[in-house]
Design an enzyme around this catalytic site. Structure first.
Site, PDB file in Angstrom:
ATOM      1  CG  HIS A 285     -18.486  -6.719  -3.328  1.00  0.00           C
ATOM      2  ND1 HIS A 285     -19.816  -6.387  -3.401  1.00  0.00           N
ATOM      3  CD2 HIS A 285     -17.839  -5.845  -4.108  1.00  0.00           C
ATOM      4  CE1 HIS A 285     -19.947  -5.343  -4.204  1.00  0.00           C
ATOM      5  NE2 HIS A 285     -18.761  -5.008  -4.654  1.00  0.00           N
TER       6      HIS A 285
ATOM      7  CB  SER B 203     -22.268  -3.179  -2.300  1.00  0.00           C
ATOM      8  OG  SER B 203     -22.350  -3.379  -3.675  1.00  0.00           O
TER       9      SER B 203
ATOM     10  N   GLY C 205     -28.370   2.080  -7.921  1.00  0.00           N
ATOM     11  CA  GLY C 205     -27.308   3.081  -7.875  1.00  0.00           C
ATOM     12  C   GLY C 205     -26.301   2.784  -8.957  1.00  0.00           C
TER      13      GLY C 205
END
Lengths: 133, 182
Positions: free
Chosen positions: B50, B14, B7
């Protein structure tokens, strides 16, 4: 709300216009939306086609504004008879320029949020739409 | 099982990859192999973001910017059938392998090194989910080193999708199946 995405110059607007009678819609260009236009669009009687949405996002980021909450507020006011068209801009090398990086990331995330709310998401390639939601 | 997820920037890949491995990791220990190196504040923030996304999902993080197969010995669970791995991401791993101090110049050597590492990893875990990156569609002609990087990443993606059971492209957060077969 319908979200239409795809690369630059893939025939997204034509794809959308083909679905509507000429008098049924009004196209607004995100590249040149005057301040406060979103509020006006919200009460438009015809189908609203918001083209070049990524350009609007970019301009709002450039002005230090908060396009994330602006667009969510807008969708609260106007959800029916609305088509949002945006370029996909994330499929490239990470730009050297910090602003361009931020623009890419935030536009991507805004589109993810919009796609979550959309009734329908279409990806247009070579003028052909693939419905992915 | 091996799943490759691709992507663009900000595509939600993610987040999708985390959900994906969480779904298939029943009774397995989840390892997150992080390939990104931090050089500045922006990188730090990216990693924080993240980490926040992963928090509460019980990942054990292994920092492995190069030599991805070395992550195997760092896993505390020794039974391969009891461990799953989310590797993020191929674009950073390749950049590290190509542009770090001990630079390997030959295109094929880099491709072989990385794909061999992934193969070893695949054999040592129950499920492997790899996040890669779609960097191929901006139409810009970059300097030679960057073009070489793009070329190699494309070749690696090709090779990995051959050995993957499933390949998925994430578009505005929506999974589009490119290769199905499990």
């Amino acid at each position: 709300m319908e979200l239409v995405i795809g690369g630059y110059s893939q025939g997204k607007l034509n794809y959308v216009l083909n679905n509507y009678d000429k008098n049924a819609y009004q196209v607004y260009d995100g590249a040149s939306l005057a301040l406060g236009t979103l509020e006006k669009i919200a009460t438009e009687n015809k189908v609203v086609i918001l083209d070049h949405f990524h350009c609007w996002v970019k301009e709002r980021i450039r002005q230090g504004e908060d396009p994330e909450s602006e667009i969510m507020d807008f969708l609260d006011q106007r959800f029916e008879d609305l088509v949002i068209i945006s370029d996909e801009i994330g499929n490239g090398i990470v730009p050297m320029d910090a602003f361009e990086r931020e623009y890419r990331e935030r536009t991507g995330r805004i589109l993810v949020m919009a796609a979550k709310r959309a009734d329908k998401v279409v990806r247009v390639i070579c003028g052909i739409g693939q419905r992915i939601k | 099982m091996m799943i490759m997820i691709t992507g663009g920037s900000g595509s939600g890949k993610s987040s999708y990859a985390e959900d994906c491995i969480t779904k298939i990791s029943k009774n397995c220990k989840k390892y997150y192999i992080a390939t990104m190196q931090v050089f500045d504040e922006e990188g730090k923030q990216r990693i924080e973001r993240h980490k926040n996304m992963r928090s509460g999902k019980n990942f054990k993080t292994i920092e492995q910017p190069c030599n991805v197969e070395n992550a195997i010995e760092k896993m505390d669970i020794k039974d391969p059938s009891k461990r799953t791995v989310l590797l993020e991401c191929m674009s950073n791993l390749l950049a590290n392998e190509m542009f770090s101090d001990e630079t390997i110049q030959d295109r094929h050597m880099i491709m072989d090194k990385i794909t061999d590492g992934i193969r070893q990893l695949k054999n040592e875990v129950r499920h492997l989910v790899i996040v890669t990156n779609n960097v191929f569609e901006d139409g810009t002609v970059y300097d030679d080193a960057t073009m070489e990087y793009i070329k190699i990443l494309g070749c690696i993606n090709e090779r990995l999708s051959e050995i993957a059971d499933q390949v998925i492209e994430v578009v505005v957060g929506i999974p589009v199946i490119l290769k199905e077969g499990m």
